[in-house]
Each structure stands twice: as C-alpha cells, then as structure tokens.
Design an enzyme around this catalytic site. Structure first.
Site, PDB file in Angstrom:
ATOM      1  CB  SER A   9      -0.911  -0.001   1.223  1.00 43.48           C
ATOM      2  OG  SER A   9      -1.580   1.247   1.328  1.00 43.48           O
ATOM      3  CG  HIS A  33      -3.896  -1.318  -2.041  1.00 40.65           C
ATOM      4  ND1 HIS A  33      -4.985  -2.028  -2.505  1.00 40.65           N
ATOM      5  CD2 HIS A  33      -4.368  -0.551  -1.029  1.00 40.65           C
ATOM      6  CE1 HIS A  33      -6.058  -1.717  -1.803  1.00 40.65           C
ATOM      7  NE2 HIS A  33      -5.711  -0.799  -0.895  1.00 40.65           N
ATOM      8  CG  ASP A  35      -5.298   2.624   0.503  1.00 38.36           C
ATOM      9  OD1 ASP A  35      -6.265   1.875   0.310  1.00 38.36           O
ATOM     10  OD2 ASP A  35      -4.236   2.240   1.027  1.00 38.36           O
ATOM     11  CG  MET A  37      -8.254   7.521   1.831  1.00 37.76           C
ATOM     12  SD  MET A  37      -7.486   7.527   3.473  1.00 37.76           S
ATOM     13  CE  MET A  37      -6.637   5.963   3.441  1.00 37.76           C
ATOM     14  CG  HIS A  66      -9.335   0.678  -1.243  1.00 35.22           C
ATOM     15  ND1 HIS A  66      -8.896   0.284   0.003  1.00 35.22           N
ATOM     16  CD2 HIS A  66     -10.690   0.822  -1.112  1.00 35.22           C
ATOM     17  CE1 HIS A  66      -9.919   0.199   0.827  1.00 35.22           C
ATOM     18  NE2 HIS A  66     -11.020   0.530   0.179  1.00 35.22           N
ATOM     19  CG  MET A  68     -11.171   3.812   1.180  1.00 33.92           C
ATOM     20  SD  MET A  68     -10.051   3.731   2.595  1.00 33.92           S
ATOM     21  CE  MET A  68      -8.535   3.301   1.758  1.00 33.92           C
ATOM     22  CG  MET A 137     -12.172  -2.793   4.077  1.00 32.71           C
ATOM     23  SD  MET A 137     -10.573  -2.330   3.368  1.00 32.71           S
ATOM     24  CE  MET A 137      -9.828  -1.417   4.731  1.00 32.71           C
ATOM     25  CG  ASP A 175      -6.817  -2.927   2.491  1.00 34.13           C
ATOM     26  OD1 ASP A 175      -5.887  -2.648   3.281  1.00 34.13           O
ATOM     27  OD2 ASP A 175      -7.284  -2.102   1.681  1.00 34.13           O
TER      28      ASP A 175
END
Length: 220
Positions: A9, A33, A35, A37, A66, A68, A137, A175
């Site tokens: 990540s 990965h 993330d 957000m 990913h 979010m 998750m 994750d």
C-alpha cells in the site's frame, strides 16, 4: 485457490520518494495498492489523480486503486486516464454498484467491491458476478498502521466458499494489518491478494519485507 499476489500500500510509503520506493519493491511484488480517500467517506485525505498519473510512467505494476470516496463513478474517467488498472469501490458508498461496474468496464478498468468490517457478506454476494476482486477490510478504512481484526477471518472463509460454489473467477483481497503473522491466517481462510502497507514500506528493507511476507504465506 488463485495464486498469491502481494500488493504493497502506497499509503505507508515515503511520499517524498515515491518513485524510488516503488522501484525498490517492484521486482518483489505483484500489484501496487493505491488508497484514494476523499475526507468524506473516510475521515482522511490521501492522494488522487496527480500522484497516480505521475507514478504510471515509473512502473509496470498493476495499479489497484481502492476508492474510499463517496461518489466513485464521478472519478472513473480520470482514473482510467491516470493509468489505473483496477478500481474497487465500497458497497457502503454504492449499495447498487451495477452502473458503476458497467462504467468501469467501458473504460477498460477491472472492477471490484469492498466491504467494511461491520458489513455482512450478504451485502455484496448479489453483485460478485460483476467483480474481478472482492476486498475484505480487516481494519476500519481510512488510516494505515492499524491492527488486524480477526473477525475478518470467518468472512474470508464464507467469501471463498461463495466464490467457489458459484464458479466465479474472483480474487479475494484482504486489506488491513497484514504481516508475516496475520497473512498466513488470511491465506488459510481464503485470501489470495494481500495488501500490506506498514509491514512493507515501514520496514528498513521494503523489498526484503515483501519477500518475507510472500514466504510466510506460501509456507502454510
């Protein structure tokens, strides 16, 4: 089960040396990965398209994005242009993901769904035929460095049973809190994609840490 894939990540990497850090782990991992957000769906802001597009020329790794974020469909065009390969969206943000999945496919993106620790598996099972990946998750989304929640293990077992009984070619990703201690437990429960942030990028030697993680998983 499907082959093991290690997905470090980027959230745990040194943001002042992202390209260098990715280059160090690239020969030792399978995916990257990312993330994304928005400070709304989760109480944190990470990075977006400029970071993804700037890294794309630096690596051939598969970009696992990913999302979010509250309205992921609004950003799919930009993500595809930035170089994403896979987008995963939260079922909590998009309770009926069929249109989002269709849009992602139309842009040449792979698609997956994510479920939070408190969300039952039945929230996503009607839509798993739309998915390349299901993400379980094992921490609350939004912040790195959290401890693995063992409550994720029964959900992994049920997810693997569902995927196999319905003959679906879906990767199952875990994750959150993934280490050499927790990853083998997740593998035994059914995961084949392992997101690891702090345990890889937070280690003195991220490449060696990725190798150690793979070895721990494959030795079970």
């Amino acid at each position: 089960m499907k082959p093991v894939r290690i997905a470090p990540s980027l959230l745990a990497a040194d943001f002042g040396r992202l390209a260098e850090q990715v280059a160090k782990v690239e020969p030792h991992v399978d995916w990257l990965h990312l993330d994304v957000m928005d400070g709304h769906f989760v109480p944190n802001i990470s990075f977006g398209m400029p970071v993804i597009s700037s890294l794309r020329p630096e690596t051939e790794l598969y970009f696992d994005c990913h999302l979010m974020i509250t309205n992921p469909a609004a950003y799919l065009d930009d993500l595809a242009e930035a170089g994403a390969n896979l987008v995963t969206v939260h079922i909590e943000a998009v309770p009926d993901p069929a249109a989002t999945a269709e849009k992602a496919r139309g842009l040449g993106l792979d698609f997956g769904l994510v479920i939070n620790p408190a969300t039952p598996l039945r929230a996503v099972t009607p839509f798993l035929d739309l998915c390349d990946v299901l993400v379980i998750m094992s921490v609350e989304p939004g912040f790195g460095g959290q401890a693995f929640m063992p409550e994720a293990l029964p959900k992994l077992i049920a997810a693997r049973e569902w995927v196999e009984s319905n003959d679906l070619p879906v990767d199952i990703q875990i994750d959150g809190g993934i280490t050499t201690e927790t990853a083998p437990r997740a593998r035994a429960a059914g995961a084949n994609v392992f997101v690891a942030g702090t345990s890889i990028f937070g280690a003195p030697d991220p490449a060696a840490a990725a190798d150690d993680l793979r070895r721990a998983i494959e030795e079970i």
